[in-house]
Design an enzyme around this catalytic site. Structure first.
Site, PDB file in Angstrom:
ATOM      1  N   GLY A  55       0.963  -0.863   0.058  1.00  0.00           N
ATOM      2  CA  GLY A  55      -0.157   0.245  -0.273  1.00  0.00           C
ATOM      3  C   GLY A  55       1.359   1.162  -0.187  1.00  0.00           C
ATOM      4  O   GLY A  55       1.749   1.317   0.933  1.00  0.00           O
ATOM      5  N   ASN A  78      -2.548  -9.042  11.750  1.00  0.00           N
ATOM      6  CA  ASN A  78      -1.132  -7.588  11.547  1.00  0.00           C
ATOM      7  C   ASN A  78      -2.015  -6.305  11.720  1.00  0.00           C
ATOM      8  O   ASN A  78      -3.524  -6.205  12.174  1.00  0.00           O
ATOM      9  CB  ASN A  78      -1.087  -7.907  10.422  1.00  0.00           C
ATOM     10  CG  ASN A  78      -1.272  -7.082   9.222  1.00  0.00           C
ATOM     11  OD1 ASN A  78      -1.013  -5.767   9.392  1.00  0.00           O
ATOM     12  ND2 ASN A  78      -2.659  -7.679   8.562  1.00  0.00           N
ATOM     13  N   ILE A  80       0.833  -3.886  10.974  1.00  0.00           N
ATOM     14  CA  ILE A  80       2.087  -2.896  10.387  1.00  0.00           C
ATOM     15  C   ILE A  80       0.981  -1.414  10.589  1.00  0.00           C
ATOM     16  O   ILE A  80       2.414  -0.377  10.292  1.00  0.00           O
ATOM     17  CB  ILE A  80       1.843  -3.532   8.870  1.00  0.00           C
ATOM     18  CG1 ILE A  80       1.859  -4.804   8.815  1.00  0.00           C
ATOM     19  CG2 ILE A  80       3.775  -3.033   8.141  1.00  0.00           C
ATOM     20  CD1 ILE A  80       3.459  -5.920   9.614  1.00  0.00           C
ATOM     21  N   ASN A 108      -1.518  -0.565  -5.588  1.00  0.00           N
ATOM     22  CA  ASN A 108      -2.376  -0.318  -4.439  1.00  0.00           C
ATOM     23  C   ASN A 108      -1.729   1.081  -3.301  1.00  0.00           C
ATOM     24  O   ASN A 108      -1.101   1.329  -3.654  1.00  0.00           O
ATOM     25  CB  ASN A 108      -2.429  -1.569  -2.975  1.00  0.00           C
ATOM     26  CG  ASN A 108      -2.917  -1.652  -1.973  1.00  0.00           C
ATOM     27  OD1 ASN A 108      -2.864  -0.283  -1.405  1.00  0.00           O
ATOM     28  ND2 ASN A 108      -4.328  -1.916  -1.547  1.00  0.00           N
ATOM     29  N   CYS A 139      -8.368  -0.416   4.845  1.00  0.00           N
ATOM     30  CA  CYS A 139      -7.141  -0.990   5.816  1.00  0.00           C
ATOM     31  C   CYS A 139      -8.005  -1.161   7.872  1.00  0.00           C
ATOM     32  O   CYS A 139      -7.964   0.329   7.869  1.00  0.00           O
ATOM     33  CB  CYS A 139      -5.755  -0.085   5.755  1.00  0.00           C
ATOM     34  SG  CYS A 139      -4.439  -1.097   7.230  1.00  0.00           S
ATOM     35  N   ASN A 201     -10.406  -7.625   2.444  1.00  0.00           N
ATOM     36  CA  ASN A 201      -9.510  -7.119   3.033  1.00  0.00           C
ATOM     37  C   ASN A 201      -9.296  -7.977   4.320  1.00  0.00           C
ATOM     38  O   ASN A 201     -10.269  -8.820   4.703  1.00  0.00           O
ATOM     39  CB  ASN A 201      -9.308  -5.730   3.448  1.00  0.00           C
ATOM     40  CG  ASN A 201      -7.938  -5.535   3.626  1.00  0.00           C
ATOM     41  OD1 ASN A 201      -6.604  -6.145   3.869  1.00  0.00           O
ATOM     42  ND2 ASN A 201      -7.650  -4.007   3.018  1.00  0.00           N
TER      43      ASN A 201
END
Lengths: 309, 253
Positions: A55, A78, A80, A108, A139, A201
């Site tokens: 991303g 996750n 991140i 992305n 996200c 996602n």
């Protein structure tokens, strides 16, 4: 049942996606194959049908403090936080590698505001190898001002429309499973001009500390336990929206991939499986080919969506 | 570097809670550097992700890992028996940079010795070891190093050697060390590394540390295993690719 065709040319893996010929229907999921070069210690990047970038944002983004990963039964969490080098650096430092390898790329990208999404789309110049822009509308690790993109149909329509207005590159919307009705969100994105979807996602989840009896980790869940959720999303959206779907979520082997094609996916993305077995992607590609030969399937298109018949 | 199948030769307890597993790989790893690690796939369905382990020893396709049981993964690992099959991805990461001329001080806290063992075996008489642990029983973790090397030991409860932390032990002896001709290599819990950084802050002796973090891929793909750095432009570095060995001044402890 599969539509059976003639004997010749069985196991042709190539697909047509957004007007481009792609040699096979297998991609990595964004953020699970670094910037591409890292995996070439084990296999060639040309193995992929399409490489999906990590991303990217208008400026470099540092991401979340560690720990960033957490294990659960049948999957991982996750957080991140979308660490990335930024669009400019990606195109100067990393994109030449894909040009050299003639490997198609899906870019992305994400923003913290609507304006940032639009600015990203503007920054990315069309190139014959860029198949599409994949908008991360989902996200779970990023939230600013309480806004979480991708959960409300009106907002999705607006943001997709604005992005579409500034780019000639096809736009794919990557959706979150954490919505009341994913079909409604997909329809809104389609009406806003989305040329395709990536479904789905990671799922926002929580882990607790059993001793302290308090939350210990939050983030996006991925891994095999996500597969039936993703499969249902693909199946539901396929009937309602007439654009290609890229299936993602818990794909571990070629059997999972076949399920996604029959549910309606044109292509698939493999993510967490790579962490368990770094050869998952080449194995899945070979597995699909062998399966097609065994069942006398000539192209992926022949089985796409056949679970609806 | 590759994902290599291996067969468990031995998995035995060193002392309560600590094990040493030896795996025979079907294919050679090639050159292994001290400080490098492997991602081990533990064949138990309670374990989802691979686990990172420092390479304790490697010689002609025989890989050993010394580990402490701390959670689900290491607990499952301790149940592996002879002849079981495992997958080992490695060798991974950047190892220690060895200086040809300088003498070395190796500082290990508890199971941190597992990350320094291979280096100790290579440096032999050019190195001294400072080893700190909770109690006398963990001194067994020094294993074969006890006969071969010059070792200073500290225990928190004073049952063996100096009573206190290994960094305090080093601090007391720091004046006797010609530090411009020395290099420090350290591996242990974060408080130990923090204390070490404090006591050597003024002398700026060269010091490399081997650190750990929760990890998913081990290959630099997921950006899951980062460490906080002192660099504002790049505040998080991947332990699996830019590490697991870092300069102590590079990392925010």
């Amino acid at each position: 049942m599969y539509r059976r065709t003639g004997f010749r040319h069985m196991g042709n893996l190539s697909i047509k996606l957004l007007g481009k010929d792609i040699k096979n229907p297998v991609m990595n999921a964004s953020g699970t194959l670094g910037y591409g070069k890292e995996i070439t210690r084990l296999w060639n990047i040309e193995t992929l049908g399409v490489y999906v970038t990590k991303g990217l944002s208008i400026k470099p983004h540092h991401g979340n403090p560690p720990p960033r990963v957490w294990e659960e039964k049948q999957g991982m969490i996750n957080s991140i936080g979308l660490q990335n080098v930024g669009i400019e650096c990606f195109f100067s430092e990393y994109f030449p590698f894909f040009k050299k390898k003639k490997t198609p790329v899906i870019v992305n990208f994400f923003g913290f505001t609507e304006e940032e999404y639009v600015a990203c789309a503007r920054m990315i110049e069309p190139h014959p190898l860029i198949i599409a822009l994949e908008m991360n509308l989902s996200c779970p690790n990023i939230k600013k001002g309480g806004i979480s993109f991708g959960k409300e149909a009106g907002g999705v329509y607006d943001i997709v429309r604005k992005v579409k207005a500034v780019t000639e590159i096809p736009v794919i919307a990557k959706l979150t499973p954490e919505v009341k009705d994913i079909v409604e969100i997909a329809r809104a994105a389609y009406e806003g001009g989305a040329d395709g979807f990536t479904l789905i996602n990671t799922m926002p989840v929580l882990a607790l500390d059993r001793e302290k009896r308090l939350p210990v980790f939050r983030g996006g869940f991925s891994g095999p336990a996500l597969k039936p959720i993703a499969l249902k999303a693909v199946y539901s959206v396929y009937k309602e929206v007439p654009v290609p779907i890229i299936g993602a979520g818990g794909i571990i082997d070629y059997k999972d991939a076949i399920d996604f094609f029959t549910a309606g996916a044109t292509a698939i993305q493999v993510g967490t499986a790579t962490f368990i077995d770094p050869y998952s992607i080449p194995k899945i590609i070979q597995g699909i080919k062998d399966h097609m030969k065994e069942y006398r399937i000539s192209t992926i298109e022949d089985i796409t969506g056949c679970a609806h018949e | 570097m590759d994902d290599v199948q291996g067969i468990v030769v031995e998995n035995s307890r060193v002392v309560t809670g600590y094990y040493l597993i030896t795996i025979r790989l079907v294919k050679s790893f090639g050159k292994v550097l001290p400080g490098q690690f492997v991602m081990l796939r533990i064949p138990r369905n309670t374990v989802f992700l691979r686990r990172p382990f420092s390479i304790y020893n490697y010689k002609t396709r025989l890989l050993s890992i010394m580990y402490k049981v701390v959670g689900i993964g290491t607990e499952a690992l301790s149940t592996l028996h002879r002849d079981e099959k495992v997958y080992v991805l490695g060798p991974l990461g950047r190892g220690f940079k060895k200086s040809a001329r300088r003498k070395a001080i190796l500082i290990a806290g508890g199971i941190g010795i597992a990350g320094l063992h291979l280096l100790a075996k290579e440096l032999r008489q050019r190195a001294v070891i400072y080893f700190g642990c909770e109690s006398k029983k963990e001194v067994a973790l020094l294993y074969d190093l006890r006969e071969e090397m010059n070792i200073y030991v500290s225990t928190m409860d004073g049952t063996y050697g100096y009573k206190g932390t290994v960094v305090d032990l080093l601090k007391n002896r720091l004046e006797t060390i010609p530090y411009n001709k020395m290099e420090i290599y350290a591996c242990g819990p974060e408080p130990m590394l923090k204390a070490l950084k404090n006591i050597i802050g003024d002398i700026r002796i060269s010091c490399q540390i081997l650190v750990e973090e929760r990890m998913a891929c081990g290959l630099g793909l997921c950006f899951g295993c980062v460490k906080k750095t002192m660099d504002e432009k790049e505040p998080y570095k991947r332990l699996c690719t830019e590490g697991p060995v870092f300069d102590i001044w590079e990392i925010s402890l």
